[in-house]
Write an enzyme that holds these catalytic residues in place. Structure first.
Site, PDB file in Angstrom:
ATOM      1  N   TYR A 142      39.476  36.606  45.073  1.00  0.00           N
ATOM      2  CA  TYR A 142      38.228  37.352  43.887  1.00  0.00           C
ATOM      3  C   TYR A 142      38.495  37.090  43.232  1.00  0.00           C
ATOM      4  O   TYR A 142      39.066  37.965  41.731  1.00  0.00           O
ATOM      5  CB  TYR A 142      38.511  38.805  44.239  1.00  0.00           C
ATOM      6  CG  TYR A 142      38.043  39.382  45.626  1.00  0.00           C
ATOM      7  CD1 TYR A 142      36.630  39.416  45.787  1.00  0.00           C
ATOM      8  CD2 TYR A 142      38.528  39.516  46.331  1.00  0.00           C
ATOM      9  CE1 TYR A 142      36.075  40.115  46.887  1.00  0.00           C
ATOM     10  CE2 TYR A 142      38.145  40.144  47.616  1.00  0.00           C
ATOM     11  CZ  TYR A 142      37.154  40.145  48.081  1.00  0.00           C
ATOM     12  OH  TYR A 142      36.808  40.568  48.975  1.00  0.00           O
ATOM     13  N   HIS A 143      39.278  35.847  42.508  1.00  0.00           N
ATOM     14  CA  HIS A 143      39.202  35.481  40.930  1.00  0.00           C
ATOM     15  C   HIS A 143      39.121  33.519  40.776  1.00  0.00           C
ATOM     16  O   HIS A 143      39.094  32.962  41.292  1.00  0.00           O
ATOM     17  CB  HIS A 143      40.874  35.430  40.276  1.00  0.00           C
ATOM     18  CG  HIS A 143      42.022  34.867  41.247  1.00  0.00           C
ATOM     19  ND1 HIS A 143      42.715  34.985  42.057  1.00  0.00           N
ATOM     20  CD2 HIS A 143      42.660  33.461  40.589  1.00  0.00           C
ATOM     21  CE1 HIS A 143      43.553  34.728  42.726  1.00  0.00           C
ATOM     22  NE2 HIS A 143      43.299  33.244  41.865  1.00  0.00           N
TER      23      HIS A 143
END
Ligand code: TYD
Length: 132
Positions: free
Chosen positions: A48-49
């Site tokens: 998630y980045h």
């Protein structure tokens, strides 16, 4: 979006396989850091980045997992299940890793040391940066 998968050539003989990875030979950057994930709990999705500068190569050296890639315009799902395959992830690419098998060991070769300031963890900020 073009998915860049490296296929590493093993040194094969009757004893088995050995893969050696050298910076600027097999890997397109200086390897400043190696980390790996294992014992990933069932159903976990992580990542998630995106990164501002850092480039990476992901190798599932045991077991399997999937990687969701998003460049801000398109997404791709990539399967990693061979110890001789390396998924290249350029900077400014959103990634999520999921569907880890119980025995999965996901190793990451990274072009930078760990630096929280290089992370883009907010998806809307990622979309703004990716659109530039
Ligand atoms: P995290 O960024 O949450 O992993 P993911 O992006 O896969 O969800 O990292 C988990 C923890 O490990 C967090 O406390 C930061 C730490 N960490 C390091 O100290 N060095 C590293 O090189 C990495 C990748 C993480």
């Amino acid at each position: 979006m073009q998915v860049v998968k490296y296929i590493f050539q093993p040194h094969s003989d009757e004893r088995g396989q050995l893969i050696a990875l050298e910076e600027f030979v097999d890997i397109p950057f200086k390897i400043k850091r190696v980390y790996y994930m294992y014992d990933t709990a069932k159903g976990v999705r992580r990542g998630y980045h995106a990164h501002r500068q850092l480039e990476q190569i992901l190798i599932c050296i045991h077991g399997k997992c999937k990687v969701h890639l998003d460049n801000g315009k398109e997404t791709k799902e990539v399967f990693l299940e061979k110890p001789y395959e390396g998924l290249y992830i350029a900077s400014c690419m959103w990634r999520e890793m999921y569907d880890f098998s119980e025995d999965a060991v996901l190793m990451v070769l990274a072009s930078e040391l760990y630096n929280e300031e290089d992370y883009i963890r907010d998806y809307d900020e990622f979309l703004r940066i990716a659109a530039q």
